[in-house]
Write an enzyme that holds these catalytic residues in place. Sequence first.
Site, PDB file in Angstrom:
ATOM      1  N   HIS A  57       4.913  -0.284   0.199  1.00 42.74           N
ATOM      2  CA  HIS A  57       5.059  -0.542   1.141  1.00 42.74           C
ATOM      3  C   HIS A  57       4.392  -1.749   1.549  1.00 42.74           C
ATOM      4  O   HIS A  57       3.485  -1.232   2.066  1.00 42.74           O
ATOM      5  CB  HIS A  57       5.951  -0.068   2.046  1.00 42.74           C
ATOM      6  CG  HIS A  57       5.450   0.921   3.631  1.00 42.74           C
ATOM      7  ND1 HIS A  57       4.373   1.897   1.986  1.00 42.74           N
ATOM      8  CD2 HIS A  57       4.623   0.885   4.884  1.00 42.74           C
ATOM      9  CE1 HIS A  57       3.923   2.832   3.316  1.00 42.74           C
ATOM     10  NE2 HIS A  57       3.578   2.166   4.375  1.00 42.74           N
ATOM     11  N   HIS A  74       1.142  -0.725   0.045  1.00 42.81           N
ATOM     12  CA  HIS A  74      -0.075  -0.061   0.234  1.00 42.81           C
ATOM     13  C   HIS A  74       1.120   0.976   0.165  1.00 42.81           C
ATOM     14  O   HIS A  74       1.757   1.766   0.327  1.00 42.81           O
ATOM     15  CB  HIS A  74      -1.171   0.310   1.490  1.00 42.81           C
ATOM     16  CG  HIS A  74       0.304   0.301   2.699  1.00 42.81           C
ATOM     17  ND1 HIS A  74       0.453  -1.028   3.314  1.00 42.81           N
ATOM     18  CD2 HIS A  74      -0.240   1.490   3.333  1.00 42.81           C
ATOM     19  CE1 HIS A  74       0.418  -0.640   3.933  1.00 42.81           C
ATOM     20  NE2 HIS A  74       0.585   0.710   4.223  1.00 42.81           N
ATOM     21  N   ASP A 114       0.338   5.401   1.868  1.00 38.53           N
ATOM     22  CA  ASP A 114      -0.153   5.684   3.032  1.00 38.53           C
ATOM     23  C   ASP A 114      -1.664   6.802   2.376  1.00 38.53           C
ATOM     24  O   ASP A 114      -1.235   7.677   1.470  1.00 38.53           O
ATOM     25  CB  ASP A 114       1.127   6.583   3.930  1.00 38.53           C
ATOM     26  CG  ASP A 114       1.453   4.904   4.620  1.00 38.53           C
ATOM     27  OD1 ASP A 114       1.460   4.079   5.205  1.00 38.53           O
ATOM     28  OD2 ASP A 114       2.733   5.699   5.022  1.00 38.53           O
TER      29      ASP A 114
END
Length: 290
Positions: free
Chosen positions: A261, A112, A114
């Site tokens: 990440h 994903h 953020d």
Amino acid sequence: MATLAKPTDAPELDTGSLDIRPMTPAIGAEIHGIDLGAKDTANCIPEIRAALLRHGVIFFRDQDLTQEQHIAFARHFGELEIHPATPADQPNPEVLRIVHGPKSKGQENNWHSDVTWRECPSLGSILLAREVPEVGGDTLFANMNLAYERLSPKMREFCEGLTAVHDIARVFARRLGKAPEELHEKYPPMRHPVIRTHPETGKPTIYVNTGFTSHIEGLSDKESRWLLAHLYATAADPEIQCRFRWKAGSVAFWDNRACQHLAASDYFPERRAMERVTIAGDKPYFRKGE
């Protein structure tokens, strides 16, 4: 398949005299010999920013930072966000604590970027390790420009005209104990291009993720699910990744516009305590020919 481009193929970026040690040809570098809490660190901010743009994620070891120093360092790069998961009575609301242990297994173990559910998702996140298990709890990062380049030309062309919807409730309705409708009053679902243009490097990146993307507009449910699964899987290519092993005092600073990440949750029931400060970004866009 596209040839794997190296980070040094990016626009000219002056990293000055920083001691930079790349982790892989695709993404990631450790920067040594710098104290992020020192007053003279401000003199190195242009070089640190250049390193971030070149490598996508940069790492620092042995950083004994207070929360105030952590916040002060992040502010050099822009305005800061306050995450809705931060307790209202917390002394430093800019700091999001992410703690897992015997009673809470890690939930960040998916690819994903953020806060893509914001109208203007974050520029970058700066994560500081306070307490880590003896082994496990690594974080992996993937270069989403290289993921884009490895799509076929026809698939790139198709995806460049698409828009996806990102929804905070997919993750935080359960975590915050709120109904999706309640969250949507303050954070309505947002539309972002499936392929976004990085506002500083001009590079196109895949900008959908397993955490927050609900669907692609204009496609049937079946088509949307298939295409999203295909695009999600591009981050799992080891040749566009790096993997960071944490120690207490380690810092990772990643560009949410360029990479995704995944935090490995393989350390349960050991304890892992991290603190994140997030820098506000701008509205994603796609510009053909960038």
